[in-house]
Write an enzyme that holds these catalytic residues in place. Sequence first.
Site, PDB file in Angstrom:
ATOM      1  N   ASP A  48       0.836  -1.201   0.000  1.00  0.00           N
ATOM      2  CA  ASP A  48       0.000   0.000   0.000  1.00  0.00           C
ATOM      3  C   ASP A  48       0.871   1.252   0.000  1.00  0.00           C
ATOM      4  OD1 ASP A  48      -2.971  -1.195   0.849  1.00  0.00           O
ATOM      5  OD2 ASP A  48      -1.289  -2.333   1.658  1.00  0.00           O
ATOM      6  N   ASP A  81      -1.738  -2.846  -3.911  1.00  0.00           N
ATOM      7  CA  ASP A  81      -2.053  -1.417  -3.949  1.00  0.00           C
ATOM      8  C   ASP A  81      -0.754  -0.666  -4.204  1.00  0.00           C
ATOM      9  OD1 ASP A  81      -4.735  -1.767  -3.735  1.00  0.00           O
ATOM     10  OD2 ASP A  81      -4.948  -0.864  -1.748  1.00  0.00           O
ATOM     11  N   TYR A  84      -1.580   4.427  -6.326  1.00  0.00           N
ATOM     12  CA  TYR A  84      -2.825   5.092  -5.928  1.00  0.00           C
ATOM     13  C   TYR A  84      -3.127   6.260  -6.857  1.00  0.00           C
ATOM     14  CZ  TYR A  84      -2.974   2.556  -1.525  1.00  0.00           C
ATOM     15  OH  TYR A  84      -3.079   1.566  -0.580  1.00  0.00           O
ATOM     16  N   ASN A 119      -6.732  -3.968  -4.780  1.00  0.00           N
ATOM     17  CA  ASN A 119      -7.984  -3.469  -5.331  1.00  0.00           C
ATOM     18  C   ASN A 119      -7.810  -2.128  -6.032  1.00  0.00           C
ATOM     19  OD1 ASN A 119      -7.684  -3.030  -2.327  1.00  0.00           O
ATOM     20  ND2 ASN A 119      -9.261  -1.487  -2.719  1.00  0.00           N
ATOM     21  N   HIS A 212      -3.064  -9.669  -1.357  1.00  0.00           N
ATOM     22  CA  HIS A 212      -3.275  -8.277  -0.936  1.00  0.00           C
ATOM     23  C   HIS A 212      -4.243  -8.183   0.237  1.00  0.00           C
ATOM     24  CE1 HIS A 212      -3.805  -3.994  -0.929  1.00  0.00           C
ATOM     25  NE2 HIS A 212      -5.104  -4.116  -1.120  1.00  0.00           N
ATOM     26  N   HIS A 221     -10.453  -2.587   7.531  1.00  0.00           N
ATOM     27  CA  HIS A 221     -11.166  -3.474   6.611  1.00  0.00           C
ATOM     28  C   HIS A 221     -11.660  -4.745   7.301  1.00  0.00           C
ATOM     29  CE1 HIS A 221     -10.667  -1.181   3.001  1.00  0.00           C
ATOM     30  NE2 HIS A 221      -9.350  -1.197   3.061  1.00  0.00           N
ATOM     31  N   HIS A 247      -3.491  -4.259   2.367  1.00  0.00           N
ATOM     32  CA  HIS A 247      -4.892  -3.811   2.343  1.00  0.00           C
ATOM     33  C   HIS A 247      -5.233  -2.937   3.546  1.00  0.00           C
ATOM     34  CE1 HIS A 247      -8.812  -3.613   0.668  1.00  0.00           C
ATOM     35  NE2 HIS A 247      -9.408  -4.348   1.586  1.00  0.00           N
ATOM     36  N   ASP A 248      -5.136  -3.449   4.763  1.00  0.00           N
ATOM     37  CA  ASP A 248      -5.260  -2.580   5.923  1.00  0.00           C
ATOM     38  C   ASP A 248      -3.950  -1.820   6.100  1.00  0.00           C
ATOM     39  OD1 ASP A 248      -7.806  -2.557   6.971  1.00  0.00           O
ATOM     40  OD2 ASP A 248      -7.532  -4.370   8.151  1.00  0.00           O
ATOM     41  N   HIS A 249      -4.056  -0.490   6.239  1.00  0.00           N
ATOM     42  CA  HIS A 249      -2.874   0.358   6.269  1.00  0.00           C
ATOM     43  C   HIS A 249      -2.279   0.373   7.664  1.00  0.00           C
ATOM     44  CE1 HIS A 249      -4.221   2.790   2.473  1.00  0.00           C
ATOM     45  NE2 HIS A 249      -4.283   1.473   2.316  1.00  0.00           N
TER      46      HIS A 249
END
Length: 329
Positions: A48, A81, A84, A119, A212, A221, A247-249
């Site tokens: 991410d 990710d 962005y 995503n 991810h 999430h 995915h979760d930051h």
Amino acid sequence: MAINNKTTAVILVVYTVVAAINVAAELQRFDHQPTKPDGSLDILVVGDWGRRGLYNQSDVAFQMGRLGEKLDVDFIISTGDNFYEDGLSDVEDPLFDESFTKIYTADSLQKQWYSVLGNHDYRGNVLAQLNPVLKQKDSKWLCLRSFIVNSGIVEFFFVDTTPFHDNYFTEEDHEYDWRGVLPREEYLSNLLKEVEVALDESSATWKIVVGHHTIFSAGSHGNTQELVDQLLPILEAKEVDLYINGHDHCLQHISSPKSQIQFLTSGGGSKAWRDEFNQWDPNQLKFYYDGQGFMSLHIYEDKIGAIFYDVYGVILHEWSTNKFTCKDV
């Protein structure tokens, strides 16, 4: 090698056709042999991240470079990710240079990067991000939907998790590039079979799956129920050691109550989500940090460990475990 528009167009067309044909093909396998005499591996994991250096991405990259030199890392894993907010528009998108090549400049990071799609990557031109033209632009880049990296004592199984998520196929706020994925049911069925067969055939001491999306997470999430229902039973049955995701930051370590699987989140490559936390059993949640950072993996024949670092390079959490091998008997 100079890449003109005509060459790029031809490669894009060929790659699109190959991608469509190979939806149900066996997972592509890459051999990445260890360079250390004892066969051990040191790996960095970040997710991410792709924000043109903003939200502390450049600071995380700097600390990765420092640690990478100290460890003489073998390669880097990206948990997705990568760019962005909406992936890449095409292979000429300047975001590739501005968020990747010009950010991860340390000599120690000029090793192979193995990347999966997130995503946000699916919101752009997926085939551009998968295109080998990008590897010609920057030789350390390698991104595929699902694939295997064999490093002797360990095998990494990279899994394309975005198509599992039901909401992405119904939400109206964003458009996703599903080329190569539809029909979805067939794609997921084939992928699950490929992963199961590959895990079953693996003779590696350690089996690590990278995707991810979270399986379990105390972050914003939370759990990804589709993966809990469809992928996790395979991972448990095939005695996978680690599941690594973004995915979760945040940075996170959850221990499974049902198996040996450890769930490690490395999604702190740039923008972090502060104060977003769901209550979790403290006996299972070994570590949680809602800030920027990254993770390192240290793999030996009889031992594996993970260390989490913040944006200043400070160690936040360490974990390791041993495994008896045939040589121990």
